[in-house]
Design an enzyme around this catalytic site. Structure first.
Site, mmCIF file in Angstrom:
data_model
loop_
_atom_site.group_PDB
_atom_site.id
_atom_site.type_symbol
_atom_site.label_atom_id
_atom_site.label_comp_id
_atom_site.label_asym_id
_atom_site.label_seq_id
_atom_site.Cartn_x
_atom_site.Cartn_y
_atom_site.Cartn_z
ATOM 1 N N ASP A 451 52.550 40.169 38.501
ATOM 2 C CA ASP A 451 51.775 40.273 37.270
ATOM 3 C C ASP A 451 52.468 41.212 36.278
ATOM 4 O O ASP A 451 53.348 42.011 36.649
ATOM 5 C CB ASP A 451 50.377 40.803 37.623
ATOM 6 C CG ASP A 451 49.304 40.338 36.646
ATOM 7 O OD1 ASP A 451 49.654 39.863 35.561
ATOM 8 O OD2 ASP A 451 48.115 40.481 36.984
ATOM 9 N N ASP A 520 44.117 33.469 32.205
ATOM 10 C CA ASP A 520 42.975 34.162 32.815
ATOM 11 C C ASP A 520 41.675 33.441 32.495
ATOM 12 O O ASP A 520 40.628 33.803 33.013
ATOM 13 C CB ASP A 520 42.891 35.605 32.308
ATOM 14 C CG ASP A 520 43.803 36.520 33.105
ATOM 15 O OD1 ASP A 520 44.333 36.082 34.136
ATOM 16 O OD2 ASP A 520 43.984 37.687 32.691
HETATM 17 C C1 DGJ Z 1 45.610 39.833 35.329
HETATM 18 C C2 DGJ Z 1 45.753 38.494 35.988
HETATM 19 O O1 DGJ Z 1 45.973 37.508 35.037
HETATM 20 C C3 DGJ Z 1 44.529 38.228 36.844
HETATM 21 O O2 DGJ Z 1 44.597 36.958 37.424
HETATM 22 C C4 DGJ Z 1 44.441 39.298 37.900
HETATM 23 O O3 DGJ Z 1 45.528 39.192 38.778
HETATM 24 C C5 DGJ Z 1 44.397 40.671 37.258
HETATM 25 N N1 DGJ Z 1 45.483 40.862 36.350
HETATM 26 C C6 DGJ Z 1 44.422 41.750 38.295
HETATM 27 O O4 DGJ Z 1 44.491 42.995 37.753
#
Ligand code: DGJ
Length: 694
Positions: A451, A520
């Site tokens: 991430d 997201d």
């Molecule tokens: C952002 C990501 O896009 C989410 O799917 C998740 O992994 C969160 N970060 C976790 O902090």
């Protein structure tokens, strides 16, 4: 041989396209042609001979140069801008020679030198014959003893056939609303699409398509991308003399590179193509190219994963994750991924980033117990990390506050309570390599979600060896280096690239990551749009799509599954709250997906009806041998008594007979494509229909 050369001209041919360039009478490397492959080499037009128009516009201004340096009376958007040690701020290129190498793909190299200064430029053209793609990049070499400051070094300028009535299609978006397809006329002037955030970002994608009157499946399209995961710039210029050109490369905003004596600077690659068959064909060319030539495990079907983020957020431990894993396994999930929250002192987003070892309270005996439980259930285990980041409240930051990107005299702006480690530094790179290597060596982890949750601020690097502004490039190079080493040490691991969803989705990152976390936003009707935009340049197998609970009161579970089944299927809801009938419905969809995923992940994708333009949509996937396909149809909301229009299938063998699930008649491929298929849907209803050649 796809490269034809003479002393002053070159023709690059792919299966269906031709691209010609050559030195014009003034010695400038001019674009000659880019379009359908022509029958004879003698068919390709000669290099453009400059005309004189009016006194303020010198001949240089008219020539569609392949890679113009900023010099003399050239006022078009240049590809190259440098400053020499004596303060001279232009670059006058003279042609030196060329060479051709054949293996593994044919590459044409053209060498130039500045007429006065010791700077050498090599333009590279690699031909991907079977994909109708040309890859271009440039290398600069300082042959002298004084540093040379590079202020702009694009990868390529792509020149369209003469004319100014073109339209540009590009992608823009926001966090949780990525990949809007935008098509607009290119009027005289300069249109800029760029990123300044150190990642490509949700705001724009490094992709373009240009056409005059193309549609989804017909019409000429010139399209391209940049294989780069950092700041990029695309400039689309329609000149006042009806010449249209797209430049693409590293963003020159706040960029500089001090090219030291006898050093080289290599730009990222731009890959472009031409098709007569519309935006859909342009997408399919890139889909094949990404699957076959870029991603590390392009031939391996992706496992159906469960991700715990939306169910448990930071509240993870062995017991809670094992419970979720148990239900996931019963539903047919193949890979269990524990998201954020598992590492030292990570209870909220304000602490822990940087300390990549299991939290002692949540996992007193390490991750081994959970991984064994998951493996015993027949699933692989995956884990979330965010290696480029650090919370000020972390052991790592306390030990190395100087490792973050910052200006010493400025406050360090936090975003999501975090700062960015300077990946340009070798000590940072080595630290990340060692901590992730340890994690992967000590645990049976086969999947990592990598991430990256913020854009840069205060982009300083006080002790940089060269110019501080090199950080924009060296950061990304450092990231690639770290990922490359980890991939070599752990070749079986599948990596997923995430940047708060689809903020880092590009051909550069896909050399390391097999998948992208698309967005997201997991609300299914929004996802339809996001997925459609994503598919413009990236294939379905790279598009991770979870079914979650966001929209559970609004959108039926089956609809949500169908949307996610259009990509690499995942589940991300709180399974503890799913009742028995939900779990059974999920198991049915998962089992169907296992039967059809080879078509979705490796077949040809046809966007039949756009969800970005309608409140209903359809997308079709067809196996490469055209024997089996899958049609997805969705209706979000249209007023009664209307129904969705007939759906015209695409890509079928016109003569062969095909049956469609639930439909009585068998028709020829041509009939399904021309006469169309009636699919009746209510609002918020969807269907998957399998297509079979008889
Ligand atoms: C952002 C990501 O896009 C989410 O799917 C998740 O992994 C969160 N970060 C976790 O902090």
């Amino acid at each position: 041989m796809p490269i034809h050369s003479s002393a002053t001209g070159w023709i690059l041919e792919t299966r269906n396209t031709g691209y010609a360039l050559g030195l014009n009478p003034a010695g400038l490397l001019a674009h000659r042609y880019w379009g359908a492959r022509l029958p004879y080499i003698s068919d390709y037009p000669a290099p453009f001979d400059p005309i004189k128009w009016s006194s303020p516009d010198g001949p240089h201004h008219f020539v569609p140069e392949e890679y113009p340096g900023y010099a003399n009376t050239k006022y078009i958007d240049p590809c190259l801008k440098v400053t020499y040690a004596d303060g001279t701020r232009d670059v006058v290129l003279t042609y030196e020679d060329f060479s051709i190498t054949i293996s593994p793909q044919p590459v044409l190299d053209l060498r130039f030198k500045d007429s006065h200064y010791p700077l050498q430029l090599t333009l590279h053209y690699r031909i991907h014959e079977e994909y109708d793609l040309i890859e271009r990049w440039a290398t600069l070499e300082n042959l002298g003893d004084d540093p040379i400051l590079i202020e702009r070094a694009f990868s390529a300028k792509w020149t369209l056939p003469p004319g100014d009535n073109y339209s540009l299609t590009h992608l823009y978006g926001r966090h949780i609303d990525e990949f809007h397809v935008q098509r607009e006329s290119l009027t005289p002037g300069l249109k800029v699409i760029e990123s300044r955030r150190i990642i490509p970002s949700h705001r724009a994608s490094p992709w373009f398509a240009v056409d005059r009157i193309a549609g989804e499946e017909q019409g000429e399209v010139w399209f391209g991308t940049l294989a780069w995961s950092g700041n990029f710039k695309i400039t689309a210029e329609a000149t006042e003399f009806a010449s249209t050109r797209i430049s693409i490369g590293l963003n020159d905003w706040d960029f500089a590179w001090k090219l030291m004596p006898h050093q080289i600077f290599v730009t990222p690659a731009s890959i472009s193509g031409y098709t007569k068959n519309g935006l859909g064909a342009a997408s399919r060319i890139f889909h094949d190219y990404v699957r076959n030539e870029i991603i590390p495990h392009g031939k391996t079907p992706h496992k159906i994963l469960y991700n715990s983020w939306e169910a448990t957020l930071f509240d993870v431990d062995e017991a809670s994750q094992s419970k979720l894993a148990y239900i996931a396994a019963q539903m047919g999930v193949e890979l269990f991924v524990m998201d954020d929250g598992w590492f030292h002192n990570r209870n909220l987003d304000n602490a822990g980033l940087g300390d990549w070892f299991p939290d002692k309270v949540k996992f007193p005996n390490g991750l081994g117990g959970l991984i064994t439980n998951v493996n015993d259930l027949g699933m692989d285990f995956g884990l979330w990390v965010e290696p480029e980041m650090v919370n000020p409240d972390s052991d790592l930051y306390r030990a190395h506050p100087d490792w973050v990107i910052h200006f010493p005299t400025r406050a360090r702006t936090e975003s999501r309570n975090q700062l960015i480690l300077n990946m340009a530094r070798t000590d940072v790179q080595n630290h990340i390599i060692e901590s992730l290597d340890k994690l992967l060596s000590e645990n049976n982890i086969t999947f990592i979600k990598w991430d990256m949750n913020r854009g840069v601020s205060e982009p300083g690097w006080a002790d940089a060896p060269g110019d501080q502004r090199e950080i924009w490039v060296r950061y990304v190079q450092g990231l690639y280096h770290v990922w490359d080493i980890l991939r070599q040490r752990h070749p079986k691991v599948i990596w997923q690239s995430c940047a708060s969803g689809g903020g880092r989705a590009d051909f550069g990152i896909l050399k390391f990551a097999d998948q992208i976390w698309t967005s997201d936003n997991t609300e299914a009707t929004a996802r339809l749009n996001i997925q459609e935009g994503y598919s413009q340049f990236l294939p379905a197998n790279t598009m991770e799509a979870w079914v979650t609970d966001w929209d559970k009161d609004l959108v039926p579970l089956e609809f949500r599954f169908h949307v996610s089944m259009c990509g690499s299927l995942g589940v991300g809801g709180n399974l503890l709250e799913w009742n028995q009938s939900d779990r059974e419905a999920a198991a049915k969809c998962i089992s169907l997906y296992k039967e059809i995923r080879h078509i979705i992940q490796f077949g040809d994708q046809f966007r039949l009806i756009s969800s970005q333009k309608n409140d209903y949509s359809a997308v079709q996937y067809l196996s490469k041998d055209k024997t089996e396909g899958v049609l997805f149809a969705f209706r979000t909301h249209i007023p009664e008594p209307f129904n969705i229009p007939l759906i015209h299938l695409r890509g079928l063998d016109p003569e062969a007979l095909y049956s469609i699930e639930g439909v009585e008649q068998t028709w020829s491929g041509l009939a399904w494509m021309e006469a169309g298929l009636k699919v009746v849907l209510n609002n918020l209803q969807s269907k998957i229909l399998r297509i079979k050649r008889i």
